[in-house]
Design an enzyme around this catalytic site. Sequence first.
Site, PDB file in Angstrom:
ATOM      1  N   SER A 180      19.520  45.074   4.321  1.00 30.26           N
ATOM      2  CA  SER A 180      18.704  45.749   3.323  1.00 30.26           C
ATOM      3  C   SER A 180      17.251  45.843   3.776  1.00 30.26           C
ATOM      4  O   SER A 180      16.698  44.901   4.335  1.00 30.26           O
ATOM      5  CB  SER A 180      18.766  44.987   1.999  1.00 30.26           C
ATOM      6  OG  SER A 180      17.845  45.512   1.080  1.00 30.26           O
ATOM      7  N   SER A 182      14.983  46.580   1.421  1.00 27.73           N
ATOM      8  CA  SER A 182      14.225  46.414   0.184  1.00 27.73           C
ATOM      9  C   SER A 182      13.093  45.400   0.294  1.00 27.73           C
ATOM     10  O   SER A 182      11.991  45.635  -0.228  1.00 27.73           O
ATOM     11  CB  SER A 182      15.176  46.038  -0.956  1.00 27.73           C
ATOM     12  OG  SER A 182      15.990  47.141  -1.309  1.00 27.73           O
ATOM     13  N   LYS A 223      26.138  47.681 -10.321  1.00 30.76           N
ATOM     14  CA  LYS A 223      25.269  48.430 -11.231  1.00 30.76           C
ATOM     15  C   LYS A 223      25.894  48.627 -12.608  1.00 30.76           C
ATOM     16  O   LYS A 223      25.176  48.704 -13.606  1.00 30.76           O
ATOM     17  CB  LYS A 223      24.912  49.785 -10.613  1.00 30.76           C
ATOM     18  CG  LYS A 223      24.021  49.685  -9.385  1.00 30.76           C
ATOM     19  CD  LYS A 223      23.617  51.054  -8.873  1.00 30.76           C
ATOM     20  CE  LYS A 223      22.718  50.939  -7.649  1.00 30.76           C
ATOM     21  NZ  LYS A 223      22.233  52.257  -7.193  1.00 30.76           N
ATOM     22  N   ASN A 244      20.154  49.391 -12.650  1.00 30.99           N
ATOM     23  CA  ASN A 244      19.798  48.924 -11.308  1.00 30.99           C
ATOM     24  C   ASN A 244      18.554  48.045 -11.305  1.00 30.99           C
ATOM     25  O   ASN A 244      18.103  47.632 -10.245  1.00 30.99           O
ATOM     26  CB  ASN A 244      19.583  50.117 -10.356  1.00 30.99           C
ATOM     27  CG  ASN A 244      18.207  50.719 -10.481  1.00 30.99           C
ATOM     28  OD1 ASN A 244      17.719  50.947 -11.598  1.00 30.99           O
ATOM     29  ND2 ASN A 244      17.559  50.970  -9.354  1.00 30.99           N
ATOM     30  N   ASP A 260      16.764  54.215 -10.574  1.00 32.49           N
ATOM     31  CA  ASP A 260      17.354  55.183  -9.655  1.00 32.49           C
ATOM     32  C   ASP A 260      17.129  56.608 -10.156  1.00 32.49           C
ATOM     33  O   ASP A 260      17.081  57.556  -9.362  1.00 32.49           O
ATOM     34  CB  ASP A 260      18.858  54.934  -9.516  1.00 32.49           C
ATOM     35  CG  ASP A 260      19.187  53.823  -8.532  1.00 32.49           C
ATOM     36  OD1 ASP A 260      18.323  53.508  -7.698  1.00 32.49           O
ATOM     37  OD2 ASP A 260      20.300  53.274  -8.609  1.00 32.49           O
ATOM     38  N   ALA A 285      32.030  58.549  -7.916  1.00 34.76           N
ATOM     39  CA  ALA A 285      31.945  58.455  -9.365  1.00 34.76           C
ATOM     40  C   ALA A 285      31.414  57.106  -9.830  1.00 34.76           C
ATOM     41  O   ALA A 285      31.611  56.722 -10.972  1.00 34.76           O
ATOM     42  CB  ALA A 285      33.330  58.709  -9.988  1.00 34.76           C
ATOM     43  N   GLY A 286      30.715  56.387  -8.951  1.00 37.85           N
ATOM     44  CA  GLY A 286      30.171  55.083  -9.312  1.00 37.85           C
ATOM     45  C   GLY A 286      28.809  55.187  -9.973  1.00 37.85           C
ATOM     46  O   GLY A 286      28.412  56.238 -10.489  1.00 37.85           O
ATOM     47  N   GLY A 287      28.075  54.066  -9.943  1.00 37.29           N
ATOM     48  CA  GLY A 287      26.778  54.018 -10.604  1.00 37.29           C
ATOM     49  C   GLY A 287      25.785  55.018 -10.049  1.00 37.29           C
ATOM     50  O   GLY A 287      25.065  55.683 -10.813  1.00 37.29           O
ATOM     51  N   TYR A 372      20.691  55.538   3.180  1.00 35.08           N
ATOM     52  CA  TYR A 372      19.503  55.663   4.034  1.00 35.08           C
ATOM     53  C   TYR A 372      19.658  54.967   5.382  1.00 35.08           C
ATOM     54  O   TYR A 372      18.802  55.110   6.259  1.00 35.08           O
ATOM     55  CB  TYR A 372      18.276  55.094   3.310  1.00 35.08           C
ATOM     56  CG  TYR A 372      18.309  53.596   3.103  1.00 35.08           C
ATOM     57  CD1 TYR A 372      17.746  52.729   4.042  1.00 35.08           C
ATOM     58  CD2 TYR A 372      18.912  53.041   1.989  1.00 35.08           C
ATOM     59  CE1 TYR A 372      17.787  51.360   3.852  1.00 35.08           C
ATOM     60  CE2 TYR A 372      18.947  51.681   1.792  1.00 35.08           C
ATOM     61  CZ  TYR A 372      18.388  50.837   2.730  1.00 35.08           C
ATOM     62  OH  TYR A 372      18.445  49.479   2.542  1.00 35.08           O
TER      63      TYR A 372
END
Length: 597
Positions: A180, A182, A223, A244, A260, A285-287, A372
């Site tokens: 990640s 983040s 999520k 999120n 998001d 079809a998720g979060g 990403y």
Amino acid sequence: MNRRTDAPARADEPVDLAASRENIDAIDARIIELFEERMRAAADVAAYKRAKGLPVLDRAREVRKIEAATQAASAEFARYMEPLFESIMEMSREYQQRLLDGEDRSSRVEQVQERAVSVESLAAPGDAPGVSRCDGLSCRDEASASSCEGAGAPRVERACGAQHGDAPVYGLLGRSLGHSYSPKIHALLGAYEYRLFEVEPEDVKEFVLHGRYDGVNVTIPYKETVMPLCDELSDAARAIGCVNTLVRRADGTIYGDNTDYDGFSFMLDRAGVEAAGRKALVLGAGGASKTVCAVLRDRGAREVAVVSRGLPGAGFDTVERHYDADIVVNATPVGMYPHCPESVVDLEPFARTGETRAGYRDGLDAVLDVVYNPARTGILLQAEKLGIAHENGLSMLVAQAKRASEVFRGVRIDESAMERAIERVAADMRSVVLIGMPGGGKSTVGALVAARLGRPFVDVDERIAQRVGMPVPEIFERLGEAAFRRYETEAVREVCKESGLVAACGGGVVTQPRNYDLLHQNAVVVLLRRPLELLACEGRPVSKATGVAELFRRRAKLYEAWADAAVENDATLEDAVERVIAALEENETSEGRTCHA
């Protein structure tokens, strides 16, 4: 095992299908028994290697085994021995590594529980200074809380949260967060601690309700899981149906938000994508998909269609119904590191639908991917080849992080800080790959460029030699060029999925079309040109066998087509390094100007 020598039945001979299938079933049962026996033997080997401190991979032995199997097999089946044993050995390596990793984890857990290991000794490789990793699960008591960071400790009585000190600590909640970005993004947005909380599904509820955190972002696959655990939801989270961002308020209640939404909105703006009046197809079809759909609808999309694996009546086998889409958004993790560069759909039919209906447009306006890492997923690489505007999910990630940071801390962050963060992270992630004729100086120049940039350097040919257990000329001599090219693709796949490095490839890497996407998924590909009379041929079997001039004639157009930039290596090494650095800076400037098109 005895080899069968009788010939198969001729096409005109009667065959007892039931008997043949029964025979195959019996053979398969023996194969399963032998496979399990082999894997148990591999476990014994893993234990020995563990005791001796040896690596799992012994490529020289593997090559010898494949050669022996090929020679032992009958002429009819010899061609199948290499892929068969490559597959078996890959599974054996994975099993041995898993056993060793499991022992490492158990050992670390015991050490943490004994409070004999420091936080620093257990920090994950590659973590930024000041960024702690924690599975977010367990501390037996307050005294042992400080030693849980990065330890992967087992679940016991209560969730281990972030507030080990007085300063507020924020972080990211997910299951697998080793790569990640983040923490780096939040470090660029403000001076606060940001941790990675890796939590297994059965422990998410305990963490959310009892973890002592101030605020966390939530990533896949949690999520939707965390939403019913919140005491209050923002309007966006309630409308979208997933969360999120979690904030633990002063009274202990949990507030759930969806930043998001802000992230994808910014991504559309930055890419210059106009949704109003357009048809959009969202993959997954998720979060993330729910958020993407909400933004597109709010922006006036004429139609928002969703296809996803397992979605009744709207699986990926129905994608052809939506070849008239103007915008395609990948909201699945397909293509994400380390499974890159994969793609969930083929864009070719979307790009050339021959649409003539009134109110509908022909072809695709844009392709967006919420992933990403890598910078170019499989779907974005295809969009690039088709000349379709495209954007990866980095801008969305940074924009949602900005909004989350504002929610966490109750402050406003200037958009210029967000843009600087996007540019900085993109530059840090971007690798450099050198291609060009054999003997053109790629390894030497590449190592110097890496030193200048403070990045790791990888010589792909050296990686191949280490893996196979013999020098490159010997691989060509003993195994042939076709085998070398297979090993080369394996090495390129392994090296180029990583971010932020410098790599030098062998001269023939461009002869295999399958390598194109592997090289371009994360890197600026730089062609290093050198006058033919200055090329070194020693130790380069293809140059010797073919001749430099003929080799250049065959490959010159490929080098130019594969390169994002080209520099001359016709003077000093210092000159070549400076030219590569300048080419990278120019490429970085042009990349940052607009959405890729």
